[in-house]
Design an enzyme around this catalytic site. Structure first.
Site, short mmCIF file in Angstrom:
data_model
loop_
_atom_site.label_atom_id
_atom_site.label_comp_id
_atom_site.label_asym_id
_atom_site.label_seq_id
_atom_site.Cartn_x
_atom_site.Cartn_y
_atom_site.Cartn_z
N LYS A 161 0.82 -1.22 0.00
CA LYS A 161 0.00 0.00 0.00
C LYS A 161 0.85 1.26 0.00
CE LYS A 161 -4.42 -1.61 0.93
NZ LYS A 161 -5.57 -1.75 1.79
N LYS A 176 -6.16 -12.79 -10.45
CA LYS A 176 -7.30 -12.85 -9.54
C LYS A 176 -8.37 -11.83 -9.95
CE LYS A 176 -7.58 -11.78 -4.85
NZ LYS A 176 -7.14 -11.73 -3.46
N LYS A 232 -11.39 -5.44 -8.55
CA LYS A 232 -12.57 -4.59 -8.72
C LYS A 232 -12.63 -3.68 -9.94
CE LYS A 232 -13.82 -4.54 -3.89
NZ LYS A 232 -12.65 -5.13 -3.20
P1 AMP Z 1 -10.63 -7.29 -0.92
O1 AMP Z 1 -11.75 -6.33 -0.94
O2 AMP Z 1 -9.93 -7.50 -2.22
O3 AMP Z 1 -9.69 -7.04 0.22
O4 AMP Z 1 -11.27 -8.71 -0.59
C1 AMP Z 1 -12.18 -8.94 0.46
C2 AMP Z 1 -12.24 -10.43 0.72
O5 AMP Z 1 -12.62 -11.17 -0.48
C3 AMP Z 1 -10.91 -11.04 1.17
O6 AMP Z 1 -11.17 -11.96 2.22
C4 AMP Z 1 -10.37 -11.77 -0.06
O7 AMP Z 1 -9.62 -12.90 0.29
C5 AMP Z 1 -11.65 -12.17 -0.81
N1 AMP Z 1 -11.40 -12.11 -2.27
C6 AMP Z 1 -11.10 -11.01 -3.01
N2 AMP Z 1 -10.94 -11.31 -4.33
C7 AMP Z 1 -11.14 -12.66 -4.43
C8 AMP Z 1 -11.13 -13.57 -5.53
N3 AMP Z 1 -10.88 -13.17 -6.78
N4 AMP Z 1 -11.36 -14.88 -5.28
C9 AMP Z 1 -11.62 -15.29 -4.00
N5 AMP Z 1 -11.67 -14.48 -2.92
C10 AMP Z 1 -11.43 -13.17 -3.12
#
Ligand code: AMP
Ligand code: TRP
Length: 325
Positions: free
Chosen positions: A115, A196, A199
């Site tokens: 970050k 992965k 957003k």
């Molecule tokens: P983030 O907003 O990216 O921090 O993600 C929030 C939660 O969603 C975290 O627990 C991540 O591990 C899960 N997460 C985010 N992207 C993915 C993905 N593409 N596949 C599976 N889990 C995800």
């Protein structure tokens, strides 16, 4: 046997995608409905101040997050859902923890390094002590488990280090919590299935997306030039079908895949329909909840009141142990 206690923090971002759903939210919903578990889930508004934000958006996103969780089946009667900043004891305990956490432990955190690169013009002290606040969020409820995604495991480890340091210095107070993760899973991006799903742009299907939007994005999803090559794109779509599809469509497309007769346009159309159906009730419920801000405030208020009783007990014990009371 004593009930287990599990905690989890939720970032207030309104656009949750199906990766967030399968990877995190679905597990939170299951925990909130398990009457063998006492759980605390908080929308981590204080943590979202560590990276650039718009005040107006933050306010909307907090309520949106609450509506998203409830519409997805989160059970606020069996679990405590609340806003982190409504329990000032989190920030109070974080300050105390700040004073026993070695700087070096914070500087080596992967998320801090990432970050601070991402937001090179805004490396604030909050970004560095982010995991200390997280440790306070966790330890204040003395849980056995912390429900997080893989990317947060290092922070949960640090909360154990902080618990140990506190216990050694001031007497046994905090149990060391374990990470509570179901089998880890990764949904890949629709536009680049080697990455992965995250957003941006058309790579993610959001839980809020209307059926037309789901169909449009899936139509463009990258697959192989030829079906049957088991490319990452094809694997990702089949993975989604396994989670969201009917038994019949799973059987049909698995057979087609195995016999080399898979047609991508057919798979994408069926998947679009299945995902739209899966989230149909969610979309309706979320709209309804957002039209009832008083109800949302009531749920969050009830959750906060119950959580605060526990938080208050812990902070009083801590203050006594360190000589503030
Ligand atoms: P983030 O907003 O990216 O921090 O993600 C929030 C939660 O969603 C975290 O627990 C991540 O591990 C899960 N997460 C985010 N992207 C993915 C993905 N593409 N596949 C599976 N889990 C995800
Ligand atoms: N840092 C976590 C994330 O980004 C959110 C969070 C804050 C959290 N406090 C927590 C998660 C306490 C679990 C417990 O996902």
């Amino acid at each position: 046997m004593n009930k287990q206690t599990v905690v989890g923090g939720i970032r207030p971002t309104n656009k949750l995608h199906i990766g967030n759903y399968l990877g995190a939210l679905k597990q939170f919903v299951a925990i909130s409905n398990d009457n063998q578990i006492t759980s605390y889930f908080f929308i981590v508004d204080l943590h979202s101040l560590t990276t650039p934000f718009e005040p107006k958006e933050l306010k909307t996103n907090i309520l949106d997050a609450a509506a998203t969780y409830l519409a997805a089946g989160f059970n606020p009667k069996n679990s405590n859902l609340f806003i982190q900043s409504h329990i000032p004891e989190h920030a109070e305990l974080a300050w105390i923890f700040n004073c026993i956490t070695p700087l070096g432990e914070l500087e080596r955190m992967t998320q801090f390094k990432e970050k601070s690169q991402q937001h090179a013009t805004n490396i604030n002290a909050g970004l560095l002590s982010y995991p200390v606040l997280m440790a306070a969020d966790i330890l204040i409820y003395k849980p056995n488990g912390v429900s997080v995604g893989e990317d947060q495991v290092q922070h949960v480890e640090l909360s154990r280090v902080i618990a140990r340091k506190f216990n050694n210095k001031f007497g046994n107070t905090f149990p060391e919590p374990q990470t509570y993760i179901r089998k880890p899973l990764r949904i890949m991006s629709l536009t680049d299935p080697t990455k992965k799903m995250s957003k941006t742009g058309d790579e993610a299907l959001n839980m809020d997306d209307e059926p037309k939007e789901i169909a449009r994005k899936l139509k463009k999803a990258v697959t192989a030039s030829e079906p049957g090559k088991k490319s990452p794109g094809e694997e990702n779509l089949m993975f989604l079908l396994n989670h969201f599809g009917s038994e019949e469509s799973v059987r049909h497309f698995t057979e087609a895949q195995n016999s080399g007769k898979l047609k991508y346009f057919e798979l994408k159309e069926t998947l679009a329909q299945n995902i739209s159906d899966y989230f149909a009730e969610f979309r309706e419920k979320k709209k309804e909840l957002l039209s009832k801000p008083d109800y949302l405030a009531q749920v969050l208020g009830d959750g906060a009141r119950k959580a605060r009783e526990t938080a208050h007990k812990t902070i009083t014990e801590v203050k006594q142990k360190i000589g503030l009371l």
